[in-house]
Each structure stands twice: as C-alpha cells, then as structure tokens.
Design a protein around this motif. Structure first.
Motif, mmCIF file in Angstrom:
data_model
loop_
_atom_site.group_PDB
_atom_site.id
_atom_site.type_symbol
_atom_site.label_atom_id
_atom_site.label_comp_id
_atom_site.label_asym_id
_atom_site.label_seq_id
_atom_site.Cartn_x
_atom_site.Cartn_y
_atom_site.Cartn_z
ATOM 1 N N LEU A 48 5.673 -10.023 0.821
ATOM 2 C CA LEU A 48 6.006 -8.206 0.457
ATOM 3 C C LEU A 48 6.057 -7.615 -1.388
ATOM 4 C CD1 LEU A 48 9.334 -7.355 2.480
ATOM 5 C CD2 LEU A 48 6.875 -7.313 2.775
ATOM 6 N N LYS A 49 4.983 -7.332 -1.658
ATOM 7 C CA LYS A 49 4.463 -7.052 -3.150
ATOM 8 C C LYS A 49 4.720 -5.478 -3.201
ATOM 9 C CE LYS A 49 1.438 -10.886 -3.653
ATOM 10 N NZ LYS A 49 -0.122 -10.991 -3.729
ATOM 11 N N THR A 50 4.170 -4.569 -2.573
ATOM 12 C CA THR A 50 4.305 -3.471 -2.205
ATOM 13 C C THR A 50 4.922 -2.596 -1.433
ATOM 14 O OG1 THR A 50 1.779 -3.299 -4.105
ATOM 15 C CG2 THR A 50 2.757 -0.806 -2.486
ATOM 16 N N LEU A 51 5.932 -1.780 -1.618
ATOM 17 C CA LEU A 51 6.662 -1.191 -0.466
ATOM 18 C C LEU A 51 6.899 0.587 -0.203
ATOM 19 C CD1 LEU A 51 10.271 -3.208 -0.766
ATOM 20 C CD2 LEU A 51 8.208 -3.033 0.681
ATOM 21 N N ILE A 76 13.032 1.039 -5.840
ATOM 22 C CA ILE A 76 12.015 0.698 -6.109
ATOM 23 C C ILE A 76 10.719 -0.237 -7.296
ATOM 24 C CG2 ILE A 76 9.951 -0.176 -4.641
ATOM 25 C CD1 ILE A 76 11.031 1.257 -1.726
ATOM 26 N N TRP A 82 9.383 -6.170 -6.495
ATOM 27 C CA TRP A 82 8.715 -4.985 -5.587
ATOM 28 C C TRP A 82 7.372 -3.794 -7.002
ATOM 29 C CZ3 TRP A 82 12.686 -4.840 -1.966
ATOM 30 C CH2 TRP A 82 12.620 -5.864 -1.662
ATOM 31 N N SER A 119 0.671 -0.686 1.412
ATOM 32 C CA SER A 119 1.372 -1.219 0.772
ATOM 33 C C SER A 119 1.877 -2.705 2.029
ATOM 34 C CB SER A 119 2.834 -0.668 1.111
ATOM 35 O OG SER A 119 2.785 0.554 2.317
ATOM 36 N N LYS A 177 17.917 -7.092 0.206
ATOM 37 C CA LYS A 177 16.752 -8.026 -0.364
ATOM 38 C C LYS A 177 17.721 -9.309 -0.248
ATOM 39 C CE LYS A 177 15.341 -7.456 -4.065
ATOM 40 N NZ LYS A 177 15.369 -7.120 -5.748
#
Length: 533
Positions: A48-51, A76, A82, A119, A177
């Motif tokens: 997960l890099k982008t939310l 975020i 992220w 995302s 998290k």
C-alpha cells in the motif's frame, strides 16, 4: 595479396560474430541484478503506497459524512507512510448512482475506483446512530480481490459531538495501521544496501534488526471477507545503520537466496518474544532455516456456518376447556420439564435457515368428576422450520440486528384417553411469520438481549381420538432472551417463551360431550448453550 585477402575476410567474419554475441549478451542483461521474480500476487496486493478516502455513510442525514472524509484525508496527507489520492468516481458513475455504504459490496466498482484514483487502497467510514449510541466502523479495502482487508469499529453510548467523533476516527485509523501484517517495506535495493519507508516516527532506531518476510496467503473470514490472518515465510534479515524521521537505511545480513529480498519486500517489527531460561540463538541462518516451511499462527476461525442450540428448563403449562353445556375444566402442571434442541444455518451474512424442536412431558390432574384416569400423562411437542433475513443495523454481523422469517409450524399435545372426556389430544399446524431483533448492550457485543414473535397465517387444529367438530384456532408465541458470548464459539443463553393456542369448535363432532373451546397456555423458562461453528 591472396593471403591478405583471406586474412581480412576472416577478420571481418570473426568481428561480425563477436558483435552479434555481444548484442545478445546485452539483451540478456536486466536492470536488476536478480531477474527472478519472488513476490506473489497476494504479497504485491498488500503493498500500500497510495490511499484514497471513499464517501462516508451515516444514517443521520450526512451529519458525520463530511467530517469523516475531511479527517481521514488529512490523516493520510500528514502520514509519511502513505500518499493521498483524492477520491473520484469512475467515468460514467456519479454519487447519486451509488450508496456510499454499498461500495464495498461491488468488486468491479472498487477496481474501477482504484484505477481512477491510481491508489492501492481505500478507507471507508460507516457511522450509525441508534439507541445504543454511536457506532463508527472503518474499513480498509485493497486490490487483493477488491475485498476488505481490515475492519475496526468503536461504539460509544455517550459520544455524539463532532470533535469527539474525530478523535474516535483517529484512533481507528491508528488501529488499521497496527493491524497491517507488516511494519514497512523496502523501497529500493542496491547491492546489499536497502532503503525502507519507515523511520524514527515508526519507532525504529539504529541497530534494529528487521526480518524480511514474503506473504504467501491471506486468510479471510469466509462470510465477512476481511483478513483474519496471513501465512508468511521469513526470507532474510536486515540491520538498520541509519534511521531518519520518515525513512531508514540498512544492510542485508542474511537472505535465503540471492535476490530474494527486493523492492516491496515486507518487513516485520523488531519486537520478538523472549522466554526466560532459553539461550538466544546467534546463528540467523539456523533460525531462518527452521522457518523455511513455517507459517504464521492463525487464530481460530470465527463462527461462519451457523449454530447448534441446547436449552433445558421448566414450563408452567395450563389447559382449559369449556364444554357445550358450559361446564369449565382445568388441567396442567406448573413445573413441567422442558427441552429445546435447535440449529441455525447461515446461508449468507443476511439469509439463514432455522429448525427448532421443543418437548414437554408431565402429569396433570383430570378435573372432570367421575372421569378415569384421574391423572393424565402429557407430552407436548413443537417443531418450527423457518427461512429468514437478518438486517445488521450498523453493518456489523455481531451488532444490533432485525430479522424476519417465514416457515412452517407443527405441534401436538398428547394426553391419556379418558372417559368421560373433558380433555382430548390435538394437533396444530400452519404457515407462520416471525419478526424479531437482537441488541447488544456492551461495546464488545458479547452481552445482548433479544425478542421475537411468531404468528400463524394459516392454522389447522384437529382433536383425537374424538373431536368436537371443525376448529377455528389462534396461535401466537412471544420470546424474550438474554445471551452472553462466553467464548467465540460458546454462547450462554437464557430465554422466556410465552405460547398460546386458543380455539373454538362448532360442536358437530363425534364427542359425546363436545368442547365449545380450548385454551392452552405455556410459559417456559429455559437455560442452556449455543455452539457457534
């Protein structure tokens, strides 16, 4: 001259083949020194890099919706772990076409949202306000089958203010998290030097040793679909030699195979359980070798298929009859042993099938003077078959819910034949409807109360061995119960059941002294367990 020409020809041919071989070697080269791909789809889908933040839903006209979306977006954006991507609907879709709380039920829609927002994950908030207070549920969806990965919730009977709601949402964000199956991941590798996307703000420090793991399989709840555990394999270890605020640098000190540690490899926390009296192993290769085929311990699966019910207790049974000559007689027993055996099958999260068998047996007095025998043996049986729908008020399967069902009821009251006859055996049957609700009274949903009522739509009653003519019965039942979820599979239950059968007869049957009406009332007090599986 002849030999010079031959020499030049051989030289040019040799040079041509050398260039061809060199070109082929260059084509075989890879930007990575280790061209083999080790990471599987399950592992890759957890990177997960982008939310993005999906539209929030509440049942109070959107009071909490904008606050939830703004708070999560800010969390975020300020989180170095992220990147944030603004939510947008896929082409051809708009907010008015979709309910915010139903996005997670549409796998294709989630896939389109991930593509539109570029995302890897989506956070969705569901807020429900009820008599139990405010329930806030936060769900993280990922690209792994476009399903929920982690779901956390908070219920508060007193909190309704927006400011406190934001604090609840922030705590749920932290819980999301913490429930991730890894601490960080590798963002780059050069030789044995690696960079990771976590630093001092994640509690890391110089000298920390982090295990590298590949996630092999995600274990999901069969019905609710969120992650209940993962199977992973330890593939190596790194030691941190430079820790900055939001990132760290380290060196690989062991890996199972050259190149198995690569970009996006997952890192486990540096916290390990130490047991007193055991010598700490210093040979990391021995530790990793022992875990070559090891899998993470997975907690026992939550109940997913249904439950079995066994209750026992006593009933206050009363049977009254009025004969055509207006004479009235009563029988019964105020302490009748009672047993209930039942089972539920959860077809889906919403639909269920149910069967219940109830039996009473006791002795009652024959109040008709001169009738024999003077003591009557009773056996009362009831069988319920139901198919129904359960609606979770806050989206939580174990939370408050309402249910409705339809089915079939069959019952019989058998007692000793007597002469002359005041009380006769009879059977009842018919199609029924049931409505009820279950309401937890604790935040953990382990203690709750419930009610349900049954009414017959079609009713049939017949006496035996003699009858008083066609009957016009009325059959109702009302239950109230309490439960305590002792373990994830054992539920303790106490129940009080009121059941009544009333019927009138037209007096045209073959009884010598036909009945004008009968009235059966049963109040049962039951205690027992439910085994959830």
């Amino acid at each position: 001259m002849k030999y010079s020409l031959i020499f030049l020809t051989c030289f040019f041919v040799f040079n041509f083949y050398v260039q061809q071989i060199d070109a082929q070697i260059k084509n075989l080269k890879n930007n990575s020194p280790y061209p083999t791909k080790y990471l599987g789809d399950e592992d890759a889908n957890l990177t997960l890099k982008t939310l993005t933040v999906g539209p929030a839903y509440d049942n109070v006209g959107g009071i909490y919706q904008s606050a939830a979306e703004a708070e999560l977006s800010q969390l975020i954006s300020q989180d170095q772990f992220w990147a944030y991507s603004k939510f947008q609907w896929p082409n051809g879709t708009s907010a008015k076409d979709q309910r915010a709380d139903s996005i997670g039920e549409n796998s294709k829609m989630l896939q389109q949202i991930f593509a539109a927002t570029k995302s890897n994950g989506l956070l969705a908030t569901t807020v429900t306000k009820s008599s139990q207070g405010l329930n806030v549920q936060l769900t993280l969806f990922t690209q792994d089958k476009n399903m929920p990965l982690i779901e956390v919730s908070h219920q508060d009977a007193t909190t309704f203010e927006i400011s406190k709601f934001k604090e609840i949402l922030k705590n749920l964000y932290v819980q999301i998290k913490l429930k991730l199956p890894y601490k960080a991941f590798i963002t780059s590798r050069r030789g044995n030097q690696v960079t990771i996307n976590a630093g001092a703000d994640s509690g890391l420090k110089n000298g920390d040793q982090l295990s590298v793991a590949h996630i092999i399989k995600i274990n999901r709840h069969p019905k609710l679909k969120f992650m209940i555990g993962v199977e992973k394999q330890i593939t190596g270890q790194i030691v941190l030699n430079k820790v900055e605020q939001h990132s760290s640098f380290g060196e690989i000190i062991f890996e199972k195979e050259a190149g198995v540690i690569e970009k996006n490899s997952k890192l486990l926390p540096p916290d390990f359980i130490q047991y007193a009296g055991l010598e700490k192993k210093s040979d990391i290769s021995a530790v990793v070798g022992a875990e070559k085929n090891a899998a993470e311990w997975v907690p026992p699966l939550q109940p997913q298929f249904g439950k079995l019910t066994l209750l026992a207790g006593f009933s206050d049974y009363k049977l009254s009859t009025v004969l055509q000559n207006s004479a009235s007689y009563d029988s019964g027993n105020s302490f009748s042993p009672t047993f209930v055996l039942g089972g539920d099958l959860w077809i889906t999260n919403e639909y269920f099938a149910q069967i219940s068998l109830k039996q009473l047996f006791f002795k009652g007095q024959n109040s008709l003077a001169g009738s024999n025998p003077q003591t009557l043996n009773y056996t009362v049986n009831t069988t319920d078959l139901l198919f129904g729908y359960k609606y979770a008020l806050n989206g939580n399967f174990w939370g408050p819910s309402l249910s409705g069902s339809v089915g079939y009821l069959s019952g019989s009251t058998k007692l000793s034949d007597s002469s002359p006859t005041a009380f006769s055996s009879f059977d009842v049957s018919g199609f029924q409807i049931q409505a009820g609700g279950h309401f937890p009274v604790t935040e953990k949903n382990d203690v709750g109360i419930g009610v349900d009522a049954k009414f017959l739509l079609t009713k049939y009653l017949s006496e035996s061995p003699v009858d008083s003519g066609p009957a016009s019965p009325t059959i109702t039942q009302f239950n109230i119960y309490g439960n305590y979820l002792y373990t994830s599979n054992i539920n303790l239950k106490a129940e009080m059941v009121f059941a009544a059968i009333n019927s009138s007869f037209d007096g045209t049957g073959n009884r010598a002294n036909p009945a004008r009406s009968i009235d059966e009332k049963i109040t049962s007090y039951l205690f027992g367990i439910e085994y959830l599986f």
